[in-house]
Design an enzyme around this catalytic site. Structure first.
Site, PDB file in Angstrom:
ATOM      1  N   ASP A  62       0.845  -1.201   0.000  1.00 44.59           N
ATOM      2  CA  ASP A  62       0.000   0.000   0.000  1.00 44.59           C
ATOM      3  C   ASP A  62       0.880   1.251   0.000  1.00 44.59           C
ATOM      4  O   ASP A  62       0.379   2.370  -0.057  1.00 44.59           O
ATOM      5  CB  ASP A  62      -1.004  -0.014   1.158  1.00 44.59           C
ATOM      6  CG  ASP A  62      -0.345  -0.049   2.517  1.00 44.59           C
ATOM      7  OD1 ASP A  62       0.893  -0.106   2.591  1.00 44.59           O
ATOM      8  OD2 ASP A  62      -1.087  -0.016   3.529  1.00 44.59           O
ATOM      9  N   SER A  63       2.207   1.059   0.018  1.00 44.88           N
ATOM     10  CA  SER A  63       3.131   2.176  -0.229  1.00 44.88           C
ATOM     11  C   SER A  63       2.817   2.813  -1.580  1.00 44.88           C
ATOM     12  O   SER A  63       3.256   3.937  -1.856  1.00 44.88           O
ATOM     13  CB  SER A  63       4.581   1.688  -0.211  1.00 44.88           C
ATOM     14  OG  SER A  63       4.734   0.545  -1.027  1.00 44.88           O
ATOM     15  N   ASP A 101      -0.899  -6.299  -0.323  1.00 41.00           N
ATOM     16  CA  ASP A 101      -1.101  -5.646   0.973  1.00 41.00           C
ATOM     17  C   ASP A 101      -2.588  -5.410   1.198  1.00 41.00           C
ATOM     18  O   ASP A 101      -3.285  -4.918   0.301  1.00 41.00           O
ATOM     19  CB  ASP A 101      -0.405  -4.271   0.935  1.00 41.00           C
ATOM     20  CG  ASP A 101       0.522  -4.056   2.102  1.00 41.00           C
ATOM     21  OD1 ASP A 101       0.511  -4.874   3.037  1.00 41.00           O
ATOM     22  OD2 ASP A 101       1.272  -3.069   2.064  1.00 41.00           O
ATOM     23  N   LYS A 131      -0.806  -9.635   2.812  1.00 39.26           N
ATOM     24  CA  LYS A 131      -0.021  -9.136   3.951  1.00 39.26           C
ATOM     25  C   LYS A 131      -0.891  -8.206   4.791  1.00 39.26           C
ATOM     26  O   LYS A 131      -1.642  -7.400   4.224  1.00 39.26           O
ATOM     27  CB  LYS A 131       1.230  -8.403   3.452  1.00 39.26           C
ATOM     28  CG  LYS A 131       2.067  -7.811   4.588  1.00 39.26           C
ATOM     29  CD  LYS A 131       3.416  -7.311   4.128  1.00 39.26           C
ATOM     30  CE  LYS A 131       3.412  -5.883   3.626  1.00 39.26           C
ATOM     31  NZ  LYS A 131       2.918  -4.873   4.576  1.00 39.26           N
ATOM     32  N   GLU A 133      -0.889  -5.609   8.368  1.00 42.68           N
ATOM     33  CA  GLU A 133      -0.134  -4.930   9.422  1.00 42.68           C
ATOM     34  C   GLU A 133      -0.816  -5.149  10.764  1.00 42.68           C
ATOM     35  O   GLU A 133      -2.049  -5.018  10.863  1.00 42.68           O
ATOM     36  CB  GLU A 133      -0.085  -3.413   9.151  1.00 42.68           C
ATOM     37  CG  GLU A 133       0.745  -3.048   7.954  1.00 42.68           C
ATOM     38  CD  GLU A 133       0.808  -1.537   7.723  1.00 42.68           C
ATOM     39  OE1 GLU A 133       0.380  -0.762   8.604  1.00 42.68           O
ATOM     40  OE2 GLU A 133       1.279  -1.140   6.650  1.00 42.68           O
ATOM     41  N   GLU A 200       9.570  -4.070  10.406  1.00 41.09           N
ATOM     42  CA  GLU A 200       9.948  -2.767   9.840  1.00 41.09           C
ATOM     43  C   GLU A 200      10.465  -1.821  10.927  1.00 41.09           C
ATOM     44  O   GLU A 200       9.810  -1.615  11.964  1.00 41.09           O
ATOM     45  CB  GLU A 200       8.740  -2.134   9.121  1.00 41.09           C
ATOM     46  CG  GLU A 200       9.093  -0.772   8.519  1.00 41.09           C
ATOM     47  CD  GLU A 200       8.126  -0.268   7.468  1.00 41.09           C
ATOM     48  OE1 GLU A 200       7.206  -1.012   7.080  1.00 41.09           O
ATOM     49  OE2 GLU A 200       8.314   0.893   7.032  1.00 41.09           O
TER      50      GLU A 200
HETATM   51  O1  KIV Z   1       3.605  -1.113   1.618  1.00 44.07           O
HETATM   52  C1  KIV Z   1       4.783  -1.504   1.548  1.00 44.07           C
HETATM   53  O2  KIV Z   1       5.500  -1.252   0.579  1.00 44.07           O
HETATM   54  C2  KIV Z   1       5.300  -2.292   2.653  1.00 44.07           C
HETATM   55  C3  KIV Z   1       6.758  -2.632   2.672  1.00 44.07           C
HETATM   56  C4  KIV Z   1       7.573  -1.448   2.921  1.00 44.07           C
HETATM   57  C5  KIV Z   1       7.071  -3.735   3.599  1.00 44.07           C
HETATM   58  O3  KIV Z   1       4.567  -2.651   3.523  1.00 44.07           O
END
Ligand code: KIV
Length: 311
Positions: A62-63, A101, A131, A133, A200
Site C-alpha cells: 500500500d506504499s 497488501d 499481507k 499490518e 519494519e
Molecule cells: O507497503 C509496503 O510497501 C510495505 C513494505 C515497505 C514492507 O509494507
C-alpha cells in the site's frame, strides 16, 4: 531483451517458464537459505524487470499510495486499487511469489471482514498471498484467513497504517516493554499461521531476537542483517523517490537521475529537430506523381458562384 529465462523445452518450442516461488519454498528459506529478497512492484513492466533480476517475492504494497499516487501516507489506498495493480504485477511475475497488501480499514474491523477482503485480493487481484499490518490484536484475523487456505504474511514494528498513532514514521520497539511486546506479537502471528513476518524499522538486536523466537522467516526493512530476508520499496532501491529517504533505504542505482538526464536529452533533440532521425522514421514513399486536376465540367462550373468565375 527481457525474454523468458528458463530452460529450452526442445527444438522450436519456447523456453519453459521458471518454477514459481511458493509459500513452502519461502518457509524453507528460514532453515536452508539463501535469505529472501523481496521488493515492491506496482506495474507489469517493473514487475517483469524485478522478476528477471531474481527477486523472490514481489509485494504490491500500500506504499503505492505514496510512491505511485503521491499521497503523504498509505491510508487512502483501497482494495480495488491494490487489486488493479496486483493484476498487472501478476502478469510480469513469472518466478516471484506475488503478495498483496491489505489496505487500511480493509481488515481491522473483524476477522470476517479480513477474510472477505483477503478473498477479494486473491480473486480480483491475482495474488498468491496477502499481507496484514498488526500484532496480537489481529492474530484471530490471520487465523481465519489462513483457515480459508489463503497464506498470510504478517507485518509488525513500524506499521505505516498507524502513522498517526505512532506520531510519524518512527523506529519502534525501543525500550524493554516495547521490545517485549513486539516479541509477543511475532509469536502470536506465528502461532496464528502466518508464513512470514515483515519487521519494519526496529533495532537490529531486537530483530535477531524475534527471528530466533519464531518458526517462520522474518523479512526486514530497517531491521538489520539478522533477518531471514529483506524487503525494499522498488523506487527507494532504484533511487526514484526523493521525498522520503529513510536511513535503511539503500539506493542500488540512481535511475531517477538517469530518467531526468534522458528526458533532458529528448527535449533538446526535439527542439533541435535532430530527433527523429532517418533511423527512427519509416521508409520514404519516394516522389509522388501529381495527377493534374481534371478540367471542370459545365455542371461544376454552374455550381461556382458567378462572381468567382473568370471565364
Ligand atoms: O507497503 C509496503 O510497501 C510495505 C513494505 C515497505 C514492507 O509494507
Amino acid at each position: 531483451m527481457y525474454g523468458p529465462k528458463g530452460q529450452s523445452s526442445g527444438a522450436g518450442r519456447p523456453p519453459a517458464a521458471p518454477k514459481k516461488v511458493t509459500v513452502p519454498d519461502i518457509r524453507a528459506r528460514k532453515a536452508n537459505g539463501p535469505p529472501i529478497a523481496m521488493v515492491t512492484a506496482y506495474d507489469f513492466t517493473m514487475a517483469r524487470l524485478l522478476d528477471e533480476g531474481g527477486a523472490d517475492m514481489l509485494l504490491v504494497g500500500d506504499s503505492l499510495g505514496m510512491v505511485v499516487q503521491g499521497h503523504p501516507t498509505t491510508l487512502p489506498v483501497t482494495v480495488e486499487e491494490i487489486c488493479y495493480h496486483g493484476r498487472a504485477v501478476a502478469r510480469g511475475a513469472r518466478r516471484a511469489h506475488v503478495v498483496g497488501d491489505m489496505p487500511f480499514m480493509s481488515f481491522q474491523v473483524s476477522p470476517m471482514q479480513a477474510l472477505e477482503n483477503a478473498g477479494r485480493l486473491m480473486k480480483d487481484g491475482a495474488f498468491e498471498s496477502v499481507k496484514l499490518e498488526g500484532g496480537e490484536e489481529i492474530a484471530e484475523h490471520v487465523r481465519r484467513i489462513v483457515a480459508a487456505g489463503i497464506p498470510v504474511c504478517a507485518h509488525i514494528g513500524l506499521t505505516p497504517q498507524s502513522v498517526h498513532a505512532m506520531g510519524g514514521f518512527k523506529v519502534q520497539g525501543k525500550g524493554e516493554e516495547n521490545a517485549a511486546r513486539l516479541v509477543r506479537d511475532a509469536q502470536a502471528l506465528d502461532e496464528a499461521g502466518a508464513y512470514a513476518i515483515v519487521l519494519e524499522a526496529i533495532p537490529p538486536d531486537l530483530a535477531e531476537e524475534i527471528t530466533a523466537a519464531v518458526s517462520v522467516p522474518t523479512i526486514g526493512i530497517g531491521a538489520g542483517a539478522g533477518c531471514d530476508g529483506q524487503v525494499l520499496v522498488c523506487y527507494d532501491m532504484l533511487g526514484m523517490y526523493p521525498d522520503l529517504r529513510p536511513r535503511f533505504a539503500k539506493r542500488f542505482s540512481e535511475v531517477g537521475e538517469q530518467i531526468m538526464a534522458a528526458t533532458r536529452a529528448y527535449v533538446d533533440e526535439v527542439q533541435a529537430r535532430t530527433f527523429p532521425g532517418a533511423e527512427h522514421s519509416f521508409k520514404p514513399n519516394g516522389p509522388r506523381r501529381i495527377t493534374p486536376p481534371a478540367e471542370p465540367t459545365a455542371a461544376v462550373l454552374e455550381e461556382i458562384p458567378p462572381h468567382w468565375q473568370t471565364h
